[in-house]
Design an enzyme around this catalytic site. Structure first.
Site, PDB file in Angstrom:
ATOM      1  N   TYR A 139      17.040   8.461 -43.068  1.00  0.00           N
ATOM      2  CA  TYR A 139      17.819   8.563 -41.830  1.00  0.00           C
ATOM      3  C   TYR A 139      16.925   8.245 -40.647  1.00  0.00           C
ATOM      4  O   TYR A 139      15.757   8.641 -40.592  1.00  0.00           O
ATOM      5  CB  TYR A 139      18.370   9.982 -41.696  1.00  0.00           C
ATOM      6  CG  TYR A 139      19.054  10.290 -40.384  1.00  0.00           C
ATOM      7  CD1 TYR A 139      20.399  10.013 -40.202  1.00  0.00           C
ATOM      8  CD2 TYR A 139      18.362  10.876 -39.326  1.00  0.00           C
ATOM      9  CE1 TYR A 139      21.043  10.302 -39.014  1.00  0.00           C
ATOM     10  CE2 TYR A 139      18.990  11.171 -38.126  1.00  0.00           C
ATOM     11  CZ  TYR A 139      20.335  10.890 -37.976  1.00  0.00           C
ATOM     12  OH  TYR A 139      20.961  11.179 -36.789  1.00  0.00           O
ATOM     13  N   GLU A 180      22.235   5.384 -34.230  1.00  0.00           N
ATOM     14  CA  GLU A 180      22.034   6.107 -35.486  1.00  0.00           C
ATOM     15  C   GLU A 180      22.148   5.137 -36.652  1.00  0.00           C
ATOM     16  O   GLU A 180      23.125   4.398 -36.750  1.00  0.00           O
ATOM     17  CB  GLU A 180      23.070   7.216 -35.635  1.00  0.00           C
ATOM     18  CG  GLU A 180      22.881   8.061 -36.886  1.00  0.00           C
ATOM     19  CD  GLU A 180      23.920   9.165 -36.996  1.00  0.00           C
ATOM     20  OE1 GLU A 180      23.547  10.338 -36.925  1.00  0.00           O
ATOM     21  OE2 GLU A 180      25.119   8.842 -37.141  1.00  0.00           O
TER      22      GLU A 180
END
Length: 385
Positions: free
Chosen positions: A108, A196
């Site tokens: 991530y 993101e």
């Protein structure tokens, strides 16, 4: 403002972030044609402004052109419900058809503006994928964080700290450094408030790819980016929120039955909290702003009353630029014109508050007034039933 995944990937790719090959399709036939061009093995991904699409059935693997077309026919037109949508879900009107890749690992990576620190914050985690929200909530220590000095930018050692912190090897960290630097360049160049990548994919060949991408932008900077403003998809936004934006009213629809009209975002948040404490549920966040006039108040009432779930309205105003008498005049005029059918509780303090209360009393209308936020919340919850 938020954009779709395929739009975010196009922006990131221009800044040097590697992404899988893919194209957007609006019909099943287009999806089949794209799959054929990409070589058959593709992923068909619903495009809505929400995460969690895979768990909701909006991401499917296809091994041929015909299968891609059939899956796109299932996804386009479906109402997709995820943890990031409302209970009514979102209608899927397009899909991203993307070449399939062999996954070795998912991590991530994100970049957000930390308003408390006054700096961009880059975060990485070894636990990438669909359950990152749960990771952040239950095991926040798995998130590695670096604040970036705006006048300096992302320094290579900071990116390497993130890469090694999530368990990448030396060769992967070199590629991670390139992606992290490109991400920060895109963040600054577009006036983004959030980028993101979840997941950032490590392939079996050791390459790093942005398998998903989300971008939000600062609305106040969109005048500098007409090319980004053109990417806005009104079909992904609540019609009442779109209408409110035309009058410079900040409005967000919620699931409750008590309409709120407040001046100031902080006071609006406090108002919603105290309604909850009193046992009620706010139907919206609505900030008319410090300089609101009678016309804006009328428009705000129109938006509030367009939500049929609203059973009572709480007006909570601290009079500064917006004087109490101006508020009262606007409320009386709006109620007379629109024939507001629900009870209204008004609590106001500040400039010309006594004159405002006098105007409300003499209006001949059945307003309920309160002297404190707690009293106002109790009364509006009771009136809403």
């Amino acid at each position: 403002m938020r954009i779709h995944e395929y739009q975010a990937k196009a922006i990131l790719a221009r800044h040097g972030v590697p992404v899988p090959r893919g194209e957007v399709a609006f019909t099943p036939a287009e999806a089949g044609e794209i799959a054929s061009r990409l070589g058959g093995l593709v992923v068909v991904k619903a495009q809505i402004h929400a995460g969690g699409r895979g768990k909701g059935g909006g991401v499917k693997l296809a091994k041929s052109r015909d299968e891609a077309e059939a899956l796109a026919a299932q996804i386009i037109g479906m109402t997709l419900i995820t943890r990031q949508t409302s209970k009514s879900g979102r209608l899927v009107q397009r899909v991203l058809v993307e070449t399939g890749v062999h996954i070795a690992r998912e991590v991530y990576l994100s970049l957000v503006l930390d308003r408390a620190a006054g700096k961009p914050l880059m975060m990485a985690s070894a636990a990438g994928g669909m359950d990152i929200e749960e990771v952040a909530a239950t095991t926040p220590e798995k998130l590695v964080k670096v604040h970036i000095e705006p006048g300096v930018g992302l320094v290579p050692f900071e990116a390497r700290r993130l890469g090694f912190g999530i368990g990448l090897d030396a060769a992967q960290v070199v590629k991670f450094l390139i992606i992290a630097t490109a991400l920060y360049d895109a963040f600054v160049a577009t006036d983004a408030s959030l980028i993101e990548i979840n997941p950032l994919l490590i392939t079996t060949q050791g390459d790093l790819l942005a398998l998903d991408a989300k971008m939000d932008f600062d609305d106040n900077a969109l005048y500098r980016h007409p090319e980004i403003r053109e990417l806005r998809d009104l079909g992904e936004e609540d019609p009442l929120e779109i209408e409110a934006s035309k009058f410079s009213i900040n409005y967000i629809r919620l699931d409750g039955n008590i309409g709120c009209m407040v001046n100031g975002a902080g006071l609006a948040m406090a108002t919603m909290d105290i309604i909850k404490l009193a046992g009620g549920e706010p139907a919206n966040f609505l900030d008319v702003g410090g300089g609101a006039n009678a016309e804006q108040i009328r428009n705000a009432f129109k938006i509030l009353m367009s939500d049929k779930k609203v059973k009572a309205v709480l007006i909570n105003i601290f009079g500064g630029i917006l004087r109490g008498d101006v508020l009262a005049q606007g409320v009386v005029a709006a109620v007379q014109e629109l024939g507001v059918p629900v009870p209204i509780v008004i609590r106001m303090e500040g400039t010309n508050v006594d004159e405002g209360k006098r105007l409300l009393r003499e209006s001949g209308m059945n307003f309920t007034t309160a002297d404190s936020m707690d009293e106002a919340a109790q009364k509006v919850v009771q009136l809403a039933g």
